[in-house]
Design a protein around this motif. Structure first.
Motif, PDB file in Angstrom:
ATOM      1  N   TYR B  31      -8.103  31.100  25.163  1.00 40.73           N
ATOM      2  CA  TYR B  31      -8.549  29.716  25.126  1.00 40.73           C
ATOM      3  C   TYR B  31      -9.717  29.546  26.090  1.00 40.73           C
ATOM      4  O   TYR B  31      -9.689  30.053  27.213  1.00 40.73           O
ATOM      5  CB  TYR B  31      -7.431  28.753  25.536  1.00 40.73           C
ATOM      6  CG  TYR B  31      -6.404  28.515  24.467  1.00 40.73           C
ATOM      7  CD1 TYR B  31      -5.362  29.415  24.254  1.00 40.73           C
ATOM      8  CD2 TYR B  31      -6.473  27.376  23.662  1.00 40.73           C
ATOM      9  CE1 TYR B  31      -4.432  29.190  23.254  1.00 40.73           C
ATOM     10  CE2 TYR B  31      -5.527  27.148  22.671  1.00 40.73           C
ATOM     11  CZ  TYR B  31      -4.511  28.058  22.472  1.00 40.73           C
ATOM     12  OH  TYR B  31      -3.584  27.843  21.495  1.00 40.73           O
ATOM     13  N   PHE B  33     -12.404  26.416  27.565  1.00 44.78           N
ATOM     14  CA  PHE B  33     -12.592  24.969  27.678  1.00 44.78           C
ATOM     15  C   PHE B  33     -13.915  24.669  28.375  1.00 44.78           C
ATOM     16  O   PHE B  33     -14.312  25.372  29.295  1.00 44.78           O
ATOM     17  CB  PHE B  33     -11.465  24.347  28.514  1.00 44.78           C
ATOM     18  CG  PHE B  33     -10.076  24.714  28.069  1.00 44.78           C
ATOM     19  CD1 PHE B  33      -9.480  25.894  28.489  1.00 44.78           C
ATOM     20  CD2 PHE B  33      -9.344  23.869  27.243  1.00 44.78           C
ATOM     21  CE1 PHE B  33      -8.198  26.230  28.094  1.00 44.78           C
ATOM     22  CE2 PHE B  33      -8.062  24.193  26.843  1.00 44.78           C
ATOM     23  CZ  PHE B  33      -7.489  25.368  27.264  1.00 44.78           C
ATOM     24  N   TYR B  48     -12.774  22.557  23.277  1.00 41.96           N
ATOM     25  CA  TYR B  48     -12.127  23.810  23.590  1.00 41.96           C
ATOM     26  C   TYR B  48     -11.987  24.697  22.360  1.00 41.96           C
ATOM     27  O   TYR B  48     -11.987  24.205  21.220  1.00 41.96           O
ATOM     28  CB  TYR B  48     -10.798  23.619  24.313  1.00 41.96           C
ATOM     29  CG  TYR B  48      -9.616  23.150  23.517  1.00 41.96           C
ATOM     30  CD1 TYR B  48      -9.355  21.794  23.387  1.00 41.96           C
ATOM     31  CD2 TYR B  48      -8.718  24.051  22.955  1.00 41.96           C
ATOM     32  CE1 TYR B  48      -8.243  21.352  22.705  1.00 41.96           C
ATOM     33  CE2 TYR B  48      -7.606  23.612  22.276  1.00 41.96           C
ATOM     34  CZ  TYR B  48      -7.360  22.258  22.160  1.00 41.96           C
ATOM     35  OH  TYR B  48      -6.255  21.818  21.475  1.00 41.96           O
ATOM     36  N   SER B  95      -7.796  30.182  29.553  1.00 43.46           N
ATOM     37  CA  SER B  95      -6.367  30.385  29.758  1.00 43.46           C
ATOM     38  C   SER B  95      -5.836  31.383  28.740  1.00 43.46           C
ATOM     39  O   SER B  95      -6.445  31.620  27.693  1.00 43.46           O
ATOM     40  CB  SER B  95      -5.602  29.064  29.643  1.00 43.46           C
ATOM     41  OG  SER B  95      -5.562  28.612  28.306  1.00 43.46           O
ATOM     42  N   PHE B  96      -4.649  31.924  29.071  1.00 43.06           N
ATOM     43  CA  PHE B  96      -3.936  32.817  28.179  1.00 43.06           C
ATOM     44  C   PHE B  96      -2.720  32.069  27.670  1.00 43.06           C
ATOM     45  O   PHE B  96      -2.000  31.467  28.448  1.00 43.06           O
ATOM     46  CB  PHE B  96      -3.517  34.086  28.905  1.00 43.06           C
ATOM     47  CG  PHE B  96      -2.792  35.067  28.039  1.00 43.06           C
ATOM     48  CD1 PHE B  96      -1.548  35.551  28.382  1.00 43.06           C
ATOM     49  CD2 PHE B  96      -3.364  35.514  26.861  1.00 43.06           C
ATOM     50  CE1 PHE B  96      -0.881  36.455  27.588  1.00 43.06           C
ATOM     51  CE2 PHE B  96      -2.714  36.417  26.045  1.00 43.06           C
ATOM     52  CZ  PHE B  96      -1.463  36.886  26.415  1.00 43.06           C
TER      53      PHE B  96
END
Lengths: 114, 114
Positions: B31, B33, B48, B95-96
């Motif tokens: 991800y 953003f 995102y 992010s994961f």
């Protein structure tokens, strides 16, 4: 929909005093809750997060926060403020359903007086 | 591991010019953003991506803004033409998916449009 409200845009404490930064959230599903810290001219750094495990979450630099579902709150505390804690603090919420992006509060600037 | 890397860190440009901000997410994160931070509006999510595909661009202010993610290790946010009201700090974050939605931020790109 999800949102967070941070009460108090500025908080001033004396060095060694208790730090209490308030955050209330709104979420239609069980939330993930976060506190981030931003030092001047820097990015945001994760302090701690709540992900439905223990309701009392301990983070870095001596900070902790307690998830209270009945009060929809996730206040950040530190027993004894240090000058280096002066920064802006952001509470944020997200959930597993719908949007995965964090929704941030408006931030609270913490001043620590010598 | 290297964190989220953004460039440029600072940019001053004249109104009407094209601005391109760049971001390299943390390796393995799926991800990405883009947030904007201003004094008036705080932290706003612009767009995102998940696995390089835009998921939610409802925060993009207007057609002057565009974002791309051609591969898993690179994203751009472009403003064309730029206006003084675009002056802000632009943060990229990644992010994961199984990490409880923890989002890791870059140091930000400080944009001033004169």
């Amino acid at each position: 929909a999800q949102s967070v409200t941070q009460l108090g845009s500025h908080v001033s404490v004396s060095e060694g005093a208790l730090v209490l930064l308030r955050c209330n959230y709104s979420s239609s599903v069980p939330p993930y809750l976060f506190w981030y810290v931003q030092y001047p001219n820097q990015g945001l750094q994760l302090l701690l997060k709540y992900t439905s495990a223990a309701t009392l979450v301990k983070g870095i630099n001596g900070f902790e926060a307690e998830f209270k579902k009945s009060e929809t709150s996730f206040h950040l505390t530190k027993p004894s403020a240090h000058m280096s804690d002066a920064a802006e603090y952001f509470c944020a919420v997200s959930s597993d359903t719908g949007r995965r992006a964090l929704t941030f509060g408006s931030g609270t600037r913490l001043q620590v007086q010598p | 591991d290297a964190g989220v890397i953004q460039s440029p860190r600072h940019e001053v440009t004249e109104m009407g010019q094209e601005v391109t901000l760049r971001c390299k997410p943390i390796s393995g994160h799926d991800y990405l953003f883009w947030y904007r931070q201003t004094m008036m509006r705080g932290l706003e999510l612009l767009i995102y991506f998940n696995n390089n595909v835009p998921i939610d661009d409802s925060g993009m202010p207007e057609d002057r803004f565009s974002a791309k993610m051609p591969n898993a290790s690179f994203s751009t946010l472009k403003i064309q033409p730029s206006e003084p009201r675009d002056s802000a700090v632009y943060f990229c974050a990644s992010s994961f998916q199984i990490s409880g939605n923890t989002i890791y931020f870059g140091e930000g790109s400080w944009l001033t449009v004169v």
